[in-house]
Motif scaffolding. Structure first.
Motif, PDB file in Angstrom:
ATOM      1  N   ASN A 150      -2.583  69.109  65.306  1.00  0.00           N
ATOM      2  CA  ASN A 150      -2.478  70.524  65.654  1.00  0.00           C
ATOM      3  C   ASN A 150      -1.105  70.825  66.228  1.00  0.00           C
ATOM      4  O   ASN A 150      -0.658  70.166  67.167  1.00  0.00           O
ATOM      5  CB  ASN A 150      -3.541  70.916  66.686  1.00  0.00           C
ATOM      6  CG  ASN A 150      -4.941  70.835  66.137  1.00  0.00           C
ATOM      7  OD1 ASN A 150      -5.250  71.431  65.104  1.00  0.00           O
ATOM      8  ND2 ASN A 150      -5.806  70.081  66.802  1.00  0.00           N
ATOM      9  N   ALA A 151      -0.436  71.823  65.662  1.00  0.00           N
ATOM     10  CA  ALA A 151       0.839  72.296  66.184  1.00  0.00           C
ATOM     11  C   ALA A 151       0.652  73.718  66.688  1.00  0.00           C
ATOM     12  O   ALA A 151      -0.137  74.495  66.134  1.00  0.00           O
ATOM     13  CB  ALA A 151       1.919  72.254  65.106  1.00  0.00           C
ATOM     14  N   LEU A 152       1.398  74.068  67.732  1.00  0.00           N
ATOM     15  CA  LEU A 152       1.307  75.402  68.325  1.00  0.00           C
ATOM     16  C   LEU A 152       2.650  76.097  68.216  1.00  0.00           C
ATOM     17  O   LEU A 152       3.668  75.570  68.669  1.00  0.00           O
ATOM     18  CB  LEU A 152       0.900  75.285  69.801  1.00  0.00           C
ATOM     19  CG  LEU A 152       0.851  76.584  70.597  1.00  0.00           C
ATOM     20  CD1 LEU A 152      -0.209  77.521  70.028  1.00  0.00           C
ATOM     21  CD2 LEU A 152       0.570  76.295  72.069  1.00  0.00           C
ATOM     22  N   PHE A 153       2.664  77.285  67.584  1.00  0.00           N
ATOM     23  CA  PHE A 153       3.887  78.073  67.459  1.00  0.00           C
ATOM     24  C   PHE A 153       3.781  79.273  68.381  1.00  0.00           C
ATOM     25  O   PHE A 153       2.902  80.126  68.217  1.00  0.00           O
ATOM     26  CB  PHE A 153       4.098  78.528  66.020  1.00  0.00           C
ATOM     27  CG  PHE A 153       5.426  79.200  65.789  1.00  0.00           C
ATOM     28  CD1 PHE A 153       6.570  78.456  65.556  1.00  0.00           C
ATOM     29  CD2 PHE A 153       5.528  80.580  65.809  1.00  0.00           C
ATOM     30  CE1 PHE A 153       7.802  79.071  65.339  1.00  0.00           C
ATOM     31  CE2 PHE A 153       6.746  81.213  65.594  1.00  0.00           C
ATOM     32  CZ  PHE A 153       7.889  80.456  65.366  1.00  0.00           C
ATOM     33  N   ALA A 154       4.671  79.348  69.395  1.00  0.00           N
ATOM     34  CA  ALA A 154       4.666  80.443  70.367  1.00  0.00           C
ATOM     35  C   ALA A 154       5.697  81.485  69.973  1.00  0.00           C
ATOM     36  O   ALA A 154       6.871  81.158  69.770  1.00  0.00           O
ATOM     37  CB  ALA A 154       4.973  79.906  71.768  1.00  0.00           C
ATOM     38  N   CYS A 155       5.272  82.752  69.846  1.00  0.00           N
ATOM     39  CA  CYS A 155       6.211  83.808  69.479  1.00  0.00           C
ATOM     40  C   CYS A 155       5.666  85.159  69.903  1.00  0.00           C
ATOM     41  O   CYS A 155       4.546  85.259  70.408  1.00  0.00           O
ATOM     42  CB  CYS A 155       6.494  83.794  67.984  1.00  0.00           C
ATOM     43  SG  CYS A 155       5.086  84.258  66.944  1.00  0.00           S
ATOM     44  N   ALA A 243       5.933  74.379  69.018  1.00  0.00           N
ATOM     45  CA  ALA A 243       7.064  74.911  68.258  1.00  0.00           C
ATOM     46  C   ALA A 243       7.491  76.242  68.853  1.00  0.00           C
ATOM     47  O   ALA A 243       6.643  77.069  69.197  1.00  0.00           O
ATOM     48  CB  ALA A 243       6.689  75.087  66.793  1.00  0.00           C
ATOM     49  N   ILE A 244       8.800  76.440  68.993  1.00  0.00           N
ATOM     50  CA  ILE A 244       9.324  77.691  69.514  1.00  0.00           C
ATOM     51  C   ILE A 244      10.566  78.096  68.728  1.00  0.00           C
ATOM     52  O   ILE A 244      11.261  77.254  68.169  1.00  0.00           O
ATOM     53  CB  ILE A 244       9.677  77.613  71.022  1.00  0.00           C
ATOM     54  CG1 ILE A 244      10.575  76.400  71.296  1.00  0.00           C
ATOM     55  CG2 ILE A 244       8.439  77.578  71.889  1.00  0.00           C
ATOM     56  CD1 ILE A 244      10.997  76.266  72.737  1.00  0.00           C
TER      57      ILE A 244
END
Length: 277
Positions: A150-155, A243-244
């Protein structure tokens, strides 16, 4: 993924980065470019040209020997590893090397910084993040030893985030990793109702023709700071990597106030990957 650059200073942190690169390189049949930055002290640099040449050669040979010993590791077996020694003065020059080598990724170790040290001198990690045109993975406590699930992309789902998101999606799809997205609202941010936030997210998804699965992988989190919200959801979602997006030379992502994007990379116990806007 064809080529990975790893800055090496012979520390445990850079070894963790090298081990992480080795894991990904074996999975993707990629090459590793290990880079050591040889800096001459001001005292030596102020000496005569002949003395400077003599000392430079001595340090280069010494570093070359140490480099060879450092790279003589079992976990690098069956991987093409190219050692490079550069006379870099600033870490921003890694981006130039990445372009020359046509690298897909930079992986570097970091112990992070805190308090007054962080305010006054920052970290080499932050300098690389600010200047790099290629994605940068920051490794903290442990090397990557298993596949990301699981990857998390914050935006904030602005148009600026479209390119970084698509790059992140392409990378994590190649790694067979599920990508989740998070929007963090804070007491100090410009207020938006739940309806307004959802409309913003839907507009973002419509612009890139995203499917329903991706739309269902979006979370809206309220917290006292963006950093706290990202870390909270990363834990809740059992993320393996954060991820950012970053504006690079400006030092902040559009989403973040101050230097929160760099703070996340600096303070996260999970690996963090940055994508240039």
């Amino acid at each position: 993924m064809r080529k990975i650059i790893v800055p090496v200073d012979f520390s445990t942190y850079s070894e963790n980065a090298l081990k992480s690169a080795a894991y990904l390189a074996k999975k993707n049949n990629a090459e590793i470019v290990a880079v050591h930055m040889l800096e001459l002290s001001n005292a030596i640099a102020s000496q005569s040209e002949s003395y400077l040449q003599e000392q430079t050669l001595f340090l280069y040979k010494l570093t070359e020997k140490k480099f060879g010993e450092f790279l003589n590791a079992d976990y690098l077996s069956d991987i093409k590893v190219t050692p490079i020694i550069k006379h870099f003065k600033i870490f921003s020059e890694l981006d130039e090397l990445a372009r020359e080598e046509n690298a897909d990724l930079i992986i570097m170790g970091s112990k992070g910084t805190s308090g007054m040290k962080e305010i006054f001198i920052g970290s080499n990690t932050e300098k690389v993040i600010r200047h790099s045109e290629v994605p940068v993975i920051v490794i903290k406590e442990e090397a990557i030893k298993e596949d990301f699930k699981n990857a998390l992309f914050a935006c904030d789902f602005s148009n600026d985030d479209i390119k970084p998101y698509l790059e992140a999606k392409r990378l994590f799809n190649a790694l067979n990793c599920n990508l989740k997205l998070v929007y963090v609202t804070t007491p100090t941010s410009k207020f938006k109702s739940t309806k307004e936030i959802k409309e913003r997210i839907n507009s973002f998804m419509d612009n890139i023709n995203e499917n329903s699965q991706a739309r269902n992988n979006v979370a809206i989190i309220a917290d006292y700071s963006v950093e706290e919200g990202v870390f909270y959801y990363a834990n809740t979602a059992e993320a393996d990597i954060i991820a950012i997006a970053t504006h690079g030379r400006k030092g902040v992502a559009h989403f973040f106030e101050g230097s929160i994007s760099e703070d996340i990379a600096n303070h996260s116990s999970l690996p963090v990957i940055t994508f240039k806007i």
